[in-house]
Design a protein around this motif. Structure first.
Motif, PDB file in Angstrom:
ATOM      1  N   UNK A  14       0.825  -1.220   0.000  1.00 56.81           N
ATOM      2  CA  UNK A  14       0.000   0.000   0.000  1.00 56.81           C
ATOM      3  C   UNK A  14       0.856   1.265   0.000  1.00 56.81           C
ATOM      4  N   UNK A  15       2.164   1.099  -0.232  1.00 62.12           N
ATOM      5  CA  UNK A  15       3.046   2.247  -0.396  1.00 62.12           C
ATOM      6  C   UNK A  15       3.826   2.687   0.821  1.00 62.12           C
ATOM      7  N   UNK A  16       3.706   1.975   1.934  1.00 61.70           N
ATOM      8  CA  UNK A  16       4.455   2.356   3.127  1.00 61.70           C
ATOM      9  C   UNK A  16       5.881   1.832   3.051  1.00 61.70           C
ATOM     10  N   UNK A  17       6.850   2.688   3.337  1.00 63.91           N
ATOM     11  CA  UNK A  17       8.240   2.285   3.310  1.00 63.91           C
ATOM     12  C   UNK A  17       9.052   2.919   4.422  1.00 63.91           C
ATOM     13  N   UNK A  18       8.470   3.903   5.089  1.00 59.32           N
ATOM     14  CA  UNK A  18       9.127   4.593   6.197  1.00 59.32           C
ATOM     15  C   UNK A  18       8.412   4.232   7.490  1.00 59.32           C
ATOM     16  N   UNK A  19       9.177   3.818   8.464  1.00 64.20           N
ATOM     17  CA  UNK A  19       8.634   3.469   9.780  1.00 64.20           C
ATOM     18  C   UNK A  19       9.422   4.218  10.831  1.00 64.20           C
ATOM     19  N   UNK A  20       8.730   4.716  11.828  1.00 60.84           N
ATOM     20  CA  UNK A  20       9.371   5.403  12.934  1.00 60.84           C
ATOM     21  C   UNK A  20       8.648   5.012  14.213  1.00 60.84           C
ATOM     22  N   UNK A  21       9.385   5.014  15.302  1.00 57.40           N
ATOM     23  CA  UNK A  21       8.765   4.642  16.558  1.00 57.40           C
ATOM     24  C   UNK A  21       9.764   4.622  17.690  1.00 57.40           C
ATOM     25  N   UNK A  22       9.253   4.279  18.850  1.00 56.73           N
ATOM     26  CA  UNK A  22      10.049   4.201  20.064  1.00 56.73           C
ATOM     27  C   UNK A  22      10.479   2.748  20.247  1.00 56.73           C
ATOM     28  N   UNK A  23      11.776   2.501  20.469  1.00 61.87           N
ATOM     29  CA  UNK A  23      12.211   1.113  20.693  1.00 61.87           C
ATOM     30  C   UNK A  23      11.394   0.451  21.803  1.00 61.87           C
ATOM     31  N   UNK A  24      10.996  -0.779  21.539  1.00 65.32           N
ATOM     32  CA  UNK A  24      10.107  -1.484  22.467  1.00 65.32           C
ATOM     33  C   UNK A  24      10.340  -2.984  22.314  1.00 65.32           C
ATOM     34  N   UNK A  25      10.471  -3.690  23.417  1.00 58.45           N
ATOM     35  CA  UNK A  25      10.718  -5.130  23.333  1.00 58.45           C
ATOM     36  C   UNK A  25       9.536  -5.861  22.705  1.00 58.45           C
ATOM     37  N   UNK A  43      13.361   4.961  11.475  1.00 58.71           N
ATOM     38  CA  UNK A  43      13.979   6.051  12.222  1.00 58.71           C
ATOM     39  C   UNK A  43      13.485   5.938  13.664  1.00 58.71           C
ATOM     40  N   UNK A  44      14.389   5.671  14.576  1.00 61.28           N
ATOM     41  CA  UNK A  44      14.026   5.575  15.985  1.00 61.28           C
ATOM     42  C   UNK A  44      13.705   6.947  16.552  1.00 61.28           C
ATOM     43  N   UNK A  45      12.831   6.984  17.521  1.00 60.23           N
ATOM     44  CA  UNK A  45      12.417   8.244  18.142  1.00 60.23           C
ATOM     45  C   UNK A  45      12.544   8.130  19.658  1.00 60.23           C
ATOM     46  N   UNK A  46      12.701   9.278  20.307  1.00 60.10           N
ATOM     47  CA  UNK A  46      12.831   9.310  21.765  1.00 60.10           C
ATOM     48  C   UNK A  46      11.484   9.102  22.456  1.00 60.10           C
ATOM     49  N   UNK A  47      10.410   9.531  21.791  1.00 59.52           N
ATOM     50  CA  UNK A  47       9.070   9.355  22.362  1.00 59.52           C
ATOM     51  C   UNK A  47       8.043   9.325  21.232  1.00 59.52           C
ATOM     52  N   UNK A  53       5.787  13.353  14.700  1.00 62.02           N
ATOM     53  CA  UNK A  53       6.305  14.553  14.059  1.00 62.02           C
ATOM     54  C   UNK A  53       7.245  14.196  12.906  1.00 62.02           C
ATOM     55  N   UNK A  54       8.127  13.211  13.094  1.00 61.43           N
ATOM     56  CA  UNK A  54       9.034  12.802  12.021  1.00 61.43           C
ATOM     57  C   UNK A  54       8.253  12.238  10.851  1.00 61.43           C
ATOM     58  N   UNK A  55       7.266  11.430  11.133  1.00 64.79           N
ATOM     59  CA  UNK A  55       6.463  10.828  10.066  1.00 64.79           C
ATOM     60  C   UNK A  55       5.766  11.916   9.241  1.00 64.79           C
ATOM     61  N   UNK A  56       5.186  12.894   9.931  1.00 62.80           N
ATOM     62  CA  UNK A  56       4.487  13.981   9.237  1.00 62.80           C
ATOM     63  C   UNK A  56       5.463  14.809   8.418  1.00 62.80           C
ATOM     64  N   UNK A  57       6.619  15.102   8.972  1.00 64.86           N
ATOM     65  CA  UNK A  57       7.611  15.934   8.266  1.00 64.86           C
ATOM     66  C   UNK A  57       8.164  15.225   7.042  1.00 64.86           C
ATOM     67  N   UNK A  58       8.314  13.914   7.097  1.00 63.92           N
ATOM     68  CA  UNK A  58       8.938  13.183   6.011  1.00 63.92           C
ATOM     69  C   UNK A  58       7.957  12.713   4.945  1.00 63.92           C
TER      70      UNK A  58
END
Length: 59
Positions: A14-25, A43-47, A53-58
């Motif tokens: 469906x066109x998704x290729x960018x993933x971002x999130x907070x590291x989680x076990x 792209x890992x994020x602090x929170x 915000x990164x997802x929206x910007x990219x």
């Protein structure tokens, strides 16, 4: 629980290729699958707010 590969293949179709999130076990298989893929980007994020915000910007 859904397999990481099944979810990512469905999202990629469906066109998704960018993933971002907070590291989680709990999401370790998902994050590792994306990190190890040559076609996808993680792209890992602090929170969670930073991740959104990164997802929206990219996109």
């Amino acid at each position: 629980m859904i397999d990481a590969q099944d979810f990512i293949q469905a999202a990629s179709s469906r066109g998704f290729g960018l993933y971002t999130g907070v590291p989680c076990s709990f999401l370790k298989p998902f994050i590792n699958y994306v990190i190890n893929s040559r076609e996808l980007q993680y792209i890992g994020a602090a929170n969670e707010g930073d991740a959104i915000a990164m997802f929206i910007m990219l996109y």
